[in-house]
Design a protein around this motif. Structure first.
Motif, PDB file in Angstrom:
ATOM      1  N   VAL A   1       3.027 -10.217  -1.938  1.00 31.20           N
ATOM      2  CA  VAL A   1       2.900 -10.787  -0.590  1.00 31.20           C
ATOM      3  C   VAL A   1       3.958 -10.173   0.326  1.00 31.20           C
ATOM      4  N   ALA A   2       5.180 -10.079  -0.182  1.00 37.76           N
ATOM      5  CA  ALA A   2       6.272  -9.514   0.615  1.00 37.76           C
ATOM      6  C   ALA A   2       6.027  -8.043   0.942  1.00 37.76           C
ATOM      7  N   LEU A   3       5.463  -7.307  -0.011  1.00 27.85           N
ATOM      8  CA  LEU A   3       5.149  -5.893   0.233  1.00 27.85           C
ATOM      9  C   LEU A   3       4.042  -5.772   1.269  1.00 27.85           C
ATOM     10  N   GLU A   4       3.026  -6.582   1.127  1.00 29.12           N
ATOM     11  CA  GLU A   4       1.910  -6.566   2.071  1.00 29.12           C
ATOM     12  C   GLU A   4       2.391  -6.884   3.487  1.00 29.12           C
ATOM     13  N   ASN A   5       3.338  -7.827   3.591  1.00 28.89           N
ATOM     14  CA  ASN A   5       3.832  -8.267   4.901  1.00 28.89           C
ATOM     15  C   ASN A   5       4.887  -7.329   5.490  1.00 28.89           C
ATOM     16  N   GLY A   6       5.364  -6.378   4.705  1.00 28.48           N
ATOM     17  CA  GLY A   6       6.380  -5.467   5.199  1.00 28.48           C
ATOM     18  C   GLY A   6       7.802  -5.976   5.051  1.00 28.48           C
ATOM     19  N   ASP A   7       7.978  -7.086   4.327  1.00 31.10           N
ATOM     20  CA  ASP A   7       9.325  -7.612   4.106  1.00 31.10           C
ATOM     21  C   ASP A   7      10.117  -6.739   3.131  1.00 31.10           C
ATOM     22  N   ILE A   8       9.420  -6.042   2.255  1.00 30.66           N
ATOM     23  CA  ILE A   8      10.027  -5.053   1.364  1.00 30.66           C
ATOM     24  C   ILE A   8       9.210  -3.774   1.460  1.00 30.66           C
ATOM     25  N   ASP A   9       9.756  -2.689   0.943  1.00 32.86           N
ATOM     26  CA  ASP A   9       9.086  -1.390   1.049  1.00 32.86           C
ATOM     27  C   ASP A   9       8.312  -1.013  -0.211  1.00 32.86           C
ATOM     28  N   LEU A  10       8.816  -1.458  -1.355  1.00 36.47           N
ATOM     29  CA  LEU A  10       8.223  -1.151  -2.656  1.00 36.47           C
ATOM     30  C   LEU A  10       8.375  -2.383  -3.537  1.00 36.47           C
ATOM     31  N   ASN A  11       7.606  -2.436  -4.618  1.00 40.04           N
ATOM     32  CA  ASN A  11       7.933  -3.401  -5.664  1.00 40.04           C
ATOM     33  C   ASN A  11       7.704  -2.767  -7.022  1.00 40.04           C
ATOM     34  N   ALA A  12       8.344  -3.335  -8.024  1.00 40.70           N
ATOM     35  CA  ALA A  12       8.256  -2.794  -9.384  1.00 40.70           C
ATOM     36  C   ALA A  12       8.360  -3.945 -10.361  1.00 40.70           C
ATOM     37  N   PHE A  13       7.215  -4.525 -10.695  1.00 42.36           N
ATOM     38  CA  PHE A  13       7.222  -5.664 -11.610  1.00 42.36           C
ATOM     39  C   PHE A  13       5.914  -5.826 -12.372  1.00 42.36           C
ATOM     40  N   GLN A  14       4.860  -5.146 -11.935  1.00 40.09           N
ATOM     41  CA  GLN A  14       3.515  -5.436 -12.410  1.00 40.09           C
ATOM     42  C   GLN A  14       2.849  -4.217 -13.025  1.00 40.09           C
ATOM     43  N   HIS A  15       1.812  -4.496 -13.824  1.00 40.10           N
ATOM     44  CA  HIS A  15       1.013  -3.384 -14.332  1.00 40.10           C
ATOM     45  C   HIS A  15      -0.200  -3.167 -13.428  1.00 40.10           C
ATOM     46  N   VAL A  16      -0.914  -2.086 -13.705  1.00 42.73           N
ATOM     47  CA  VAL A  16      -2.032  -1.682 -12.856  1.00 42.73           C
ATOM     48  C   VAL A  16      -3.093  -2.778 -12.773  1.00 42.73           C
ATOM     49  N   ALA A  17      -3.393  -3.423 -13.902  1.00 42.30           N
ATOM     50  CA  ALA A  17      -4.445  -4.437 -13.906  1.00 42.30           C
ATOM     51  C   ALA A  17      -4.099  -5.608 -13.000  1.00 42.30           C
ATOM     52  N   TYR A  18      -2.831  -6.006 -12.995  1.00 44.93           N
ATOM     53  CA  TYR A  18      -2.419  -7.121 -12.139  1.00 44.93           C
ATOM     54  C   TYR A  18      -2.562  -6.735 -10.675  1.00 44.93           C
ATOM     55  N   LEU A  19      -2.161  -5.514 -10.335  1.00 46.23           N
ATOM     56  CA  LEU A  19      -2.275  -5.060  -8.949  1.00 46.23           C
ATOM     57  C   LEU A  19      -3.730  -4.971  -8.523  1.00 46.23           C
ATOM     58  N   GLU A  20      -4.576  -4.506  -9.425  1.00 47.16           N
ATOM     59  CA  GLU A  20      -6.013  -4.428  -9.119  1.00 47.16           C
ATOM     60  C   GLU A  20      -6.561  -5.804  -8.782  1.00 47.16           C
ATOM     61  N   ASP A  21      -6.176  -6.796  -9.575  1.00 43.53           N
ATOM     62  CA  ASP A  21      -6.669  -8.154  -9.346  1.00 43.53           C
ATOM     63  C   ASP A  21      -6.135  -8.702  -8.020  1.00 43.53           C
ATOM     64  N   PHE A  22      -4.861  -8.442  -7.732  1.00 41.96           N
ATOM     65  CA  PHE A  22      -4.287  -8.897  -6.460  1.00 41.96           C
ATOM     66  C   PHE A  22      -5.032  -8.284  -5.285  1.00 41.96           C
ATOM     67  N   ASN A  23      -5.275  -6.986  -5.345  1.00 44.08           N
ATOM     68  CA  ASN A  23      -5.986  -6.310  -4.262  1.00 44.08           C
ATOM     69  C   ASN A  23      -7.376  -6.893  -4.052  1.00 44.08           C
ATOM     70  N   ALA A  24      -8.073  -7.133  -5.146  1.00 45.72           N
ATOM     71  CA  ALA A  24      -9.443  -7.639  -5.059  1.00 45.72           C
ATOM     72  C   ALA A  24      -9.495  -9.035  -4.443  1.00 45.72           C
ATOM     73  N   ASN A  25      -8.495  -9.845  -4.745  1.00 47.24           N
ATOM     74  CA  ASN A  25      -8.502 -11.236  -4.287  1.00 47.24           C
ATOM     75  C   ASN A  25      -7.838 -11.445  -2.935  1.00 47.24           C
ATOM     76  N   ASN A  26      -7.149 -10.414  -2.429  1.00 45.12           N
ATOM     77  CA  ASN A  26      -6.404 -10.578  -1.187  1.00 45.12           C
ATOM     78  C   ASN A  26      -6.754  -9.545  -0.128  1.00 45.12           C
ATOM     79  N   GLU A  27      -7.857  -8.825  -0.338  1.00 45.07           N
ATOM     80  CA  GLU A  27      -8.287  -7.787   0.593  1.00 45.07           C
ATOM     81  C   GLU A  27      -7.123  -6.856   0.932  1.00 45.07           C
ATOM     82  N   SER A  28      -6.428  -6.446  -0.093  1.00 46.06           N
ATOM     83  CA  SER A  28      -5.232  -5.632   0.062  1.00 46.06           C
ATOM     84  C   SER A  28      -5.473  -4.224  -0.452  1.00 46.06           C
ATOM     85  N   ASP A  29      -4.579  -3.310  -0.071  1.00 47.18           N
ATOM     86  CA  ASP A  29      -4.703  -1.933  -0.549  1.00 47.18           C
ATOM     87  C   ASP A  29      -3.366  -1.417  -1.074  1.00 47.18           C
ATOM     88  N   LEU A  30      -2.577  -2.307  -1.680  1.00 52.73           N
ATOM     89  CA  LEU A  30      -1.339  -1.863  -2.308  1.00 52.73           C
ATOM     90  C   LEU A  30      -1.681  -0.845  -3.391  1.00 52.73           C
TER      91      LEU A  30
END
Length: 284
Positions: free
Chosen positions: A82-111
């Motif tokens: 959420v913070a990366l999407e909002n521009g509060d941070i520039d990068l993040n490093a905590f998740q694997h690809v599958a988690y990011l895929e699910d986040f993008n799909a559920n939040n109309e995001s393109d991280l």
């Protein structure tokens, strides 16, 4: 809805991107003459104390390359994206690809992933038994409540014969996709950050390594089973990554951050602070 395929394009491009990062030369002489106050600040979000330790080491090396890396620690797996999407941070490093895929799909995001970090084992732990074969009829097992880590947890339990899953569900099965449960195990689905605390209250729990180590567990010594015991079987979707907004995929400063992470120095400290549990994913 933003295009979901940006994620897969990013993953597919990782090999070429990492090669480019590895071959770039750093102007260390000029960077050494630059005061820290003149450096470019990059904010990166992480989750665990272990990741803070690793990134602090990376940050110390980036100072001479004109980058002040500010590490922002979060307490769950939702806010860093959420913070990366909002521009509060520039990068993040905590998740694997599958988690990011699910986040993008559920939040109309393109991280988008811009570099691999490590492969972290998912482990089965218990304070009640010393072997997973001893898990009894009607046992209660805690698993993460998010789709990707929960699915990975179920695949782990299938690997040791406790359940059988519908093969059609691939890497993201849910408890509703269990087709065989011979021991009538019940599942308590909890936020991944809370599972280690629940260990005394359940018969067993599947815990992410960062939360396991933060709670004092040593995956190699304390886990009944780790899904990385056969590292070749761990799919790319479970490799952790540095993520950025899609618009920043070619940002040269961010490439430098990734390149400085993907070094022998980082591999050594990663091995040290995780007691050899996390394996560099850029070397796989």
């Amino acid at each position: 809805m933003k295009k979901k395929n940006v994620l897969f394009s990013g993953v597919a491009a990782l090999t070429l991107f990492l090669a480019a990062c590895g071959s770039s030369d750093s102007n260390t002489d000029s960077a050494a003459d630059t005061a820290s106050s003149d450096n470019e600040t990059v904010k990166i979000g992480v989750v665990s104390e272990v990741e803070v330790d690793v990134w602090e080491d990376v940050a110390s090396r980036l100072e001479d390359k004109g980058i002040d890396l500010e590490i922002v620690q979060f307490t769950d797996y939702v806010q860093p994206n959420v913070a990366l999407e909002n521009g509060d941070i520039d990068l993040n490093a905590f998740q694997h690809v599958a988690y990011l895929e699910d986040f993008n799909a559920n939040n109309e995001s393109d991280l988008t992933p811009i570099g691999f970090t490590y492969v972290s084992p998912l482990g089965l732990y218990s304070e009640k038994v010393t072997d997973y074969a001893e898990i009894a009829e009607g046992a209660k097992i805690a698993i993460p409540n998010d789709v990707t880590n929960g699915g990975r947890a179920l695949l782990l339990l299938q690997a040791i014969g406790l359940i059988k899953l519908d093969e059609a569900k691939g890497t993201t099965p849910t408890v509703n996709d269990i087709i065989e449960n011979p021991k009538n195990i019940s599942f308590e689905e909890l936020d991944a950050a809370q599972i280690a605390r629940s260990l005394p209250d359940v018969d067993a729990a599947v815990i992410n390594t960062n939360y396991a180590t933060d709670s004092g567990l040593n995956p190699k010594e304390d886990a009944l089973f780790l899904d990385t015991d056969n590292i070749a079987s761990v799919a790319d979707v479970y490799k952790n990554i540095v993520a950025a907004r899609a618009a920043d995929i070619d940002n040269e400063t961010y490439k430098t951050v990734v390149a400085e992470y993907q070094t022998a120095e980082t591999a050594a400290i990663l091995d040290d602070v995780t007691a050899g549990n996390d394996v560099p994913a850029w070397e796989q």
